[in-house]
Write a protein that holds these residues in place. Structure first.
Motif, PDB file in Angstrom:
ATOM      1  N   PRO A   1     -14.755   0.937  -3.501  1.00  0.00           N
ATOM      2  CA  PRO A   1     -13.547   0.218  -3.941  1.00  0.00           C
ATOM      3  C   PRO A   1     -12.357   0.443  -3.026  1.00  0.00           C
ATOM      4  CG  PRO A   1     -14.662   1.190  -5.822  1.00  0.00           C
ATOM      5  CD  PRO A   1     -15.376   1.706  -4.595  1.00  0.00           C
ATOM      6  N   ALA A   2     -11.535  -0.588  -2.891  1.00  0.00           N
ATOM      7  CA  ALA A   2     -10.397  -0.526  -1.971  1.00  0.00           C
ATOM      8  C   ALA A   2      -9.251  -1.372  -2.511  1.00  0.00           C
ATOM      9  CB  ALA A   2     -10.825  -1.019  -0.593  1.00  0.00           C
ATOM     10  N   TRP A   3      -8.091  -1.148  -1.949  1.00  0.00           N
ATOM     11  CA  TRP A   3      -6.917  -1.968  -2.240  1.00  0.00           C
ATOM     12  C   TRP A   3      -6.721  -2.971  -1.111  1.00  0.00           C
ATOM     13  CZ3 TRP A   3      -4.529  -2.138  -6.783  1.00  0.00           C
ATOM     14  CH2 TRP A   3      -4.640  -1.041  -7.636  1.00  0.00           C
ATOM     15  N   ARG A   4      -6.508  -4.224  -1.476  1.00  0.00           N
ATOM     16  CA  ARG A   4      -6.157  -5.250  -0.497  1.00  0.00           C
ATOM     17  C   ARG A   4      -4.700  -5.620  -0.712  1.00  0.00           C
ATOM     18  NH1 ARG A   4      -9.695 -10.316  -0.902  1.00  0.00           N
ATOM     19  NH2 ARG A   4      -8.553 -10.543  -2.865  1.00  0.00           N
ATOM     20  N   ILE A   5      -3.917  -5.487   0.349  1.00  0.00           N
ATOM     21  CA  ILE A   5      -2.484  -5.738   0.258  1.00  0.00           C
ATOM     22  C   ILE A   5      -2.111  -6.817   1.269  1.00  0.00           C
ATOM     23  CG2 ILE A   5      -0.182  -4.721   0.484  1.00  0.00           C
ATOM     24  CD1 ILE A   5      -1.417  -2.061  -0.352  1.00  0.00           C
ATOM     25  N   GLU A   6      -1.506  -7.884   0.755  1.00  0.00           N
ATOM     26  CA  GLU A   6      -1.139  -9.030   1.598  1.00  0.00           C
ATOM     27  C   GLU A   6       0.355  -8.957   1.927  1.00  0.00           C
ATOM     28  OE1 GLU A   6      -3.320 -11.122   2.652  1.00  0.00           O
ATOM     29  OE2 GLU A   6      -5.038 -10.916   1.303  1.00  0.00           O
ATOM     30  N   PHE A   7       0.649  -9.115   3.216  1.00  0.00           N
ATOM     31  CA  PHE A   7       2.025  -9.159   3.690  1.00  0.00           C
ATOM     32  C   PHE A   7       2.358 -10.571   4.156  1.00  0.00           C
ATOM     33  CE2 PHE A   7       1.193  -4.628   4.168  1.00  0.00           C
ATOM     34  CZ  PHE A   7       2.404  -4.047   3.809  1.00  0.00           C
ATOM     35  N   ALA A   8       3.580 -10.999   3.860  1.00  0.00           N
ATOM     36  CA  ALA A   8       4.061 -12.266   4.406  1.00  0.00           C
ATOM     37  C   ALA A   8       4.360 -12.082   5.893  1.00  0.00           C
ATOM     38  CB  ALA A   8       5.314 -12.723   3.666  1.00  0.00           C
ATOM     39  N   ALA A   9       4.505 -13.183   6.595  1.00  0.00           N
ATOM     40  CA  ALA A   9       4.831 -13.112   8.023  1.00  0.00           C
ATOM     41  C   ALA A   9       6.228 -12.527   8.204  1.00  0.00           C
ATOM     42  CB  ALA A   9       4.750 -14.501   8.643  1.00  0.00           C
ATOM     43  N   GLY A  10       6.373 -11.722   9.248  1.00  0.00           N
ATOM     44  CA  GLY A  10       7.688 -11.216   9.608  1.00  0.00           C
ATOM     45  C   GLY A  10       8.331 -12.134  10.638  1.00  0.00           C
ATOM     46  N   GLU A  11       9.414 -11.702  11.218  1.00  0.00           N
ATOM     47  CA  GLU A  11      10.102 -12.527  12.211  1.00  0.00           C
ATOM     48  C   GLU A  11       9.234 -12.776  13.443  1.00  0.00           C
ATOM     49  OE1 GLU A  11      13.859 -10.853  13.188  1.00  0.00           O
ATOM     50  OE2 GLU A  11      14.700 -11.093  11.175  1.00  0.00           O
ATOM     51  N   THR A  12       8.463 -11.788  13.824  1.00  0.00           N
ATOM     52  CA  THR A  12       7.608 -11.923  15.013  1.00  0.00           C
ATOM     53  C   THR A  12       6.160 -11.549  14.722  1.00  0.00           C
ATOM     54  OG1 THR A  12       8.142  -9.664  15.712  1.00  0.00           O
ATOM     55  CG2 THR A  12       9.529 -11.441  16.572  1.00  0.00           C
ATOM     56  N   THR A  13       5.798 -11.444  13.446  1.00  0.00           N
ATOM     57  CA  THR A  13       4.446 -11.019  13.081  1.00  0.00           C
ATOM     58  C   THR A  13       3.797 -12.042  12.144  1.00  0.00           C
ATOM     59  OG1 THR A  13       5.346  -9.728  11.232  1.00  0.00           O
ATOM     60  CG2 THR A  13       4.974  -8.572  13.319  1.00  0.00           C
ATOM     61  N   PRO A  14       2.476 -12.170  12.182  1.00  0.00           N
ATOM     62  CA  PRO A  14       1.781 -13.152  11.343  1.00  0.00           C
ATOM     63  C   PRO A  14       1.533 -12.597   9.937  1.00  0.00           C
ATOM     64  CG  PRO A  14       0.204 -11.977  12.678  1.00  0.00           C
ATOM     65  CD  PRO A  14       1.557 -11.450  13.081  1.00  0.00           C
ATOM     66  N   PRO A  15       1.123 -13.461   8.992  1.00  0.00           N
ATOM     67  CA  PRO A  15       0.652 -12.951   7.696  1.00  0.00           C
ATOM     68  C   PRO A  15      -0.487 -11.965   7.934  1.00  0.00           C
ATOM     69  CG  PRO A  15       0.907 -15.332   7.638  1.00  0.00           C
ATOM     70  CD  PRO A  15       1.066 -14.923   9.074  1.00  0.00           C
ATOM     71  N   THR A  16      -0.456 -10.853   7.223  1.00  0.00           N
ATOM     72  CA  THR A  16      -1.381  -9.756   7.524  1.00  0.00           C
ATOM     73  C   THR A  16      -1.952  -9.170   6.243  1.00  0.00           C
ATOM     74  OG1 THR A  16      -0.085  -9.234   9.508  1.00  0.00           O
ATOM     75  CG2 THR A  16      -1.588  -7.532   8.701  1.00  0.00           C
ATOM     76  N   THR A  17      -3.203  -8.731   6.326  1.00  0.00           N
ATOM     77  CA  THR A  17      -3.871  -8.078   5.205  1.00  0.00           C
ATOM     78  C   THR A  17      -4.184  -6.637   5.563  1.00  0.00           C
ATOM     79  OG1 THR A  17      -4.915 -10.177   4.573  1.00  0.00           O
ATOM     80  CG2 THR A  17      -5.845  -8.162   3.640  1.00  0.00           C
ATOM     81  N   PHE A  18      -3.816  -5.715   4.679  1.00  0.00           N
ATOM     82  CA  PHE A  18      -4.178  -4.304   4.805  1.00  0.00           C
ATOM     83  C   PHE A  18      -5.283  -3.991   3.801  1.00  0.00           C
ATOM     84  CE2 PHE A  18      -0.136  -2.046   6.607  1.00  0.00           C
ATOM     85  CZ  PHE A  18      -0.213  -2.848   7.735  1.00  0.00           C
ATOM     86  N   TYR A  19      -6.264  -3.189   4.223  1.00  0.00           N
ATOM     87  CA  TYR A  19      -7.283  -2.660   3.314  1.00  0.00           C
ATOM     88  C   TYR A  19      -7.161  -1.140   3.300  1.00  0.00           C
ATOM     89  CZ  TYR A  19      -9.524  -7.243   3.198  1.00  0.00           C
ATOM     90  OH  TYR A  19      -9.789  -8.582   3.022  1.00  0.00           O
ATOM     91  N   ILE A  20      -6.997  -0.583   2.097  1.00  0.00           N
ATOM     92  CA  ILE A  20      -6.781   0.855   1.951  1.00  0.00           C
ATOM     93  C   ILE A  20      -7.933   1.475   1.168  1.00  0.00           C
ATOM     94  CG2 ILE A  20      -5.297   2.623   0.913  1.00  0.00           C
ATOM     95  CD1 ILE A  20      -2.930   0.813   1.512  1.00  0.00           C
ATOM     96  N   ASN A  21      -8.534   2.505   1.747  1.00  0.00           N
ATOM     97  CA  ASN A  21      -9.626   3.243   1.113  1.00  0.00           C
ATOM     98  C   ASN A  21      -9.104   3.906  -0.161  1.00  0.00           C
ATOM     99  OD1 ASN A  21     -11.490   5.366   0.421  1.00  0.00           O
ATOM    100  ND2 ASN A  21     -12.314   5.252   2.496  1.00  0.00           N
ATOM    101  N   SER A  22      -9.744   3.619  -1.290  1.00  0.00           N
ATOM    102  CA  SER A  22      -9.251   4.138  -2.569  1.00  0.00           C
ATOM    103  C   SER A  22      -9.497   5.626  -2.726  1.00  0.00           C
ATOM    104  CB  SER A  22      -9.926   3.389  -3.727  1.00  0.00           C
ATOM    105  OG  SER A  22     -11.325   3.645  -3.736  1.00  0.00           O
ATOM    106  N   GLN A  23     -10.434   6.192  -1.970  1.00  0.00           N
ATOM    107  CA  GLN A  23     -10.738   7.614  -2.111  1.00  0.00           C
ATOM    108  C   GLN A  23      -9.859   8.487  -1.233  1.00  0.00           C
ATOM    109  OE1 GLN A  23     -14.945   8.047  -1.311  1.00  0.00           O
ATOM    110  NE2 GLN A  23     -15.517   7.525  -3.403  1.00  0.00           N
ATOM    111  N   THR A  24      -9.597   8.020  -0.022  1.00  0.00           N
ATOM    112  CA  THR A  24      -8.879   8.865   0.941  1.00  0.00           C
ATOM    113  C   THR A  24      -7.470   8.388   1.251  1.00  0.00           C
ATOM    114  OG1 THR A  24      -9.678   7.613   2.857  1.00  0.00           O
ATOM    115  CG2 THR A  24     -11.087   9.393   2.045  1.00  0.00           C
TER     116      THR A  24
END
Length: 238
Positions: free
Chosen positions: A147-170
């Motif tokens: 299991p993991a966390w998926r976190i969606e970020f909107a685009a920044g001024e110079t960065t694209p929309p981005t997805t982070f995946y975080i290990n739920s155990q560590t």
């Protein structure tokens, strides 16, 4: 002559089939080298959080106390930092655990608030968090089988929309994914001829293409030798 015509047909049709794959290899290879791999991995979209100075001998809960409080056997322990806070990272017979070094609180599995804090401290120039989801069965792009966390970020001024995946155990930021990574991943699958897992270098597609290439080469060698032989006969003095 019958054999010559047969080999000509084999060479023609195998060349057409093999030529298509060669073009796909060239196109996918070009796509993969245009963008630096560091950009594909999103290394510019994350950074290591600043770590405060901590006296682990006086300010942290003693490791012996932490180990004694665990139900399973602790096989290894090391210090670390998570979202700017010191933690003990334990490997136990029940799996990895994170313990708050100052309070002794168990931080595993990572809760939503902590996952949000981890993502916020690790992101670099991204927009606001637009979604956060708990995934019991993460997609392949997460690179996790737990299991993991998926976190969606909107685009920044110079960065694209981005997805982070975080290990739920560590609490590890396991993967940073953008549209650039997904395009790269698609063409990587095309390149190795594995369109599902994109990890198999020994698929039947590769084997079949290799066989076609060998037959294509054999037919080409035969046709070349035959033509040279015909030319040599024509030039031979009568």
């Amino acid at each position: 002559m019958k054999l010559f015509r047969l080999m000509s047909q084999i060479h023609l049709w195998l060349g057409a089939a093999f030529g298509v794959q060669v073009m796909l290899w060239l196109i996918s290879g070009l796509i993969m080298v245009i963008i630096p791999i560091e950009v594909i991995r999103g290394e510019h979209l994350r950074h290591d959080p600043a770590e405060s100075v901590l006296d682990w001998t006086n300010e942290a809960v003693p490791l012996a106390t932490i180990i004694a409080a665990q139900d399973g056997e602790v096989t290894s322990a090391r210090t670390g930092w998570l979202a700017g806070s010191p933690v003990w990272r334990l490997e136990t017979t029940d799996g990895p655990l994170m313990i708050d070094a100052r309070t002794g609180d168990d931080l595993s599995p990572v809760g939503e608030a902590l996952a949000r804090e981890i993502a916020t401290t690790r992101q670099n120039g991204l927009g606001e968090i637009t979604a956060i989801d708990w995934l019991t069965d993460p997609p392949r792009e997460a690179g996790l089988s737990i299991p993991a966390w998926r976190i969606e970020f909107a685009a920044g001024e110079t960065t694209p929309p981005t997805t982070f995946y975080i290990n739920s155990q560590t609490g590890e930021l396991r993967a940073v994914r953008t549209s650039a990574w997904r395009v790269y991943d698609f063409f990587w699958g095309v390149h190795i001829m594995d369109w599902s897992s994109r990890e198999n270098f020994n698929s039947w597609w590769i084997k079949m293409t290799s066989i076609i290439a060998i037959l294509f080469g054999i037919a080409g060698v035969y046709l070349t030798v035959h033509r040279l032989w015909i030319m040599a006969r024509r030039r031979r003095p009568k």
